[in-house]
Design an enzyme around this catalytic site. Sequence first.
Site, PDB file in Angstrom:
ATOM      1  N   TYR A  72      -1.941   0.168  10.709  1.00  0.00           N
ATOM      2  CA  TYR A  72      -1.950  -0.302   9.318  1.00  0.00           C
ATOM      3  C   TYR A  72      -0.660   0.096   8.615  1.00  0.00           C
ATOM      4  O   TYR A  72      -0.069  -0.700   7.872  1.00  0.00           O
ATOM      5  CB  TYR A  72      -3.161   0.296   8.606  1.00  0.00           C
ATOM      6  CG  TYR A  72      -3.310  -0.126   7.168  1.00  0.00           C
ATOM      7  CD1 TYR A  72      -3.464  -1.462   6.819  1.00  0.00           C
ATOM      8  CD2 TYR A  72      -3.337   0.827   6.149  1.00  0.00           C
ATOM      9  CE1 TYR A  72      -3.631  -1.844   5.495  1.00  0.00           C
ATOM     10  CE2 TYR A  72      -3.502   0.454   4.831  1.00  0.00           C
ATOM     11  CZ  TYR A  72      -3.640  -0.884   4.506  1.00  0.00           C
ATOM     12  OH  TYR A  72      -3.803  -1.247   3.187  1.00  0.00           O
ATOM     13  N   SER A 125       0.864  -1.174   0.000  1.00  0.00           N
ATOM     14  CA  SER A 125       0.000   0.000   0.000  1.00  0.00           C
ATOM     15  C   SER A 125       0.898   1.220   0.000  1.00  0.00           C
ATOM     16  O   SER A 125       2.065   1.150   0.407  1.00  0.00           O
ATOM     17  CB  SER A 125      -0.877   0.005   1.262  1.00  0.00           C
ATOM     18  OG  SER A 125      -1.496   1.264   1.459  1.00  0.00           O
TER      19      SER A 125
END
Length: 252
Positions: free
Chosen positions: A150, A137
């Site tokens: 995250y 990501s």
Amino acid sequence: MASSRIAVVTGASSGIGAATARKLAEAGYRVVLTARREDRIEALAKEINEAGQQATAYPLDVTDRAAVDEFATAFKTVAVLVNNAGGALGADPVATGDPADWRTMYETNVIGTLNLTQALLPRLEASGDGTVVVVSSTAGHATYEGGAGYVAAKHGAHVLAETLRLEIVGKPVRVIEIAPGMVRTEEFALTRFGGDEEKAAKVYQGVAEPLTADDVADTIAWTVTRPSHVNIDLLVVRPRAQASNTKVYREL
């Protein structure tokens, strides 16, 4: 030609994983769909097979090492491994973040990727032309407030891919990292916010065209189908409206 070569896709029950499975099947791979939700991957396998391509569903929790090792025994060779299983939980600051959420995110995004990569690496090498894809990501490359758990997990996935590439150079296996920015799928934000549809919708509010799962799947399939000597080390893909993790143009 990729025909009869096996591509394993984790987290294939929805979103980027499902879209990637479809794209690789279209490219001629025999796709093995893994996820915890058996009904979802069985339905997807049926869809792909009915389209004249090849797919098999295999229920699997990537954090269960014994199950992953058992899964790996089914193969002599594997051409492609797409480590897509992962996800985000919560958006709390470091001061109040839930350690259980952090642990879950690390287990799925990092340990799950480690488990599948370790188990299948001998099969990828045995293929003579293997590819490991790590779907990380943009969170793995830059921080943002409320995302530390995250972000930490995706930084871990990024470092895993980068280090593996160094360690296996000279072997017939490529290591590719795909780092998507804002992608609107049916479940990512909803899962992150515990099913709160209002909070999930605000993530994309005013953004005319976030990326779709198909957009990311296109980039994955493109990197995988490059000539064997071409390694796309890192591909960052964002919607035009997103300049960074913290700067997004919204039409409000």
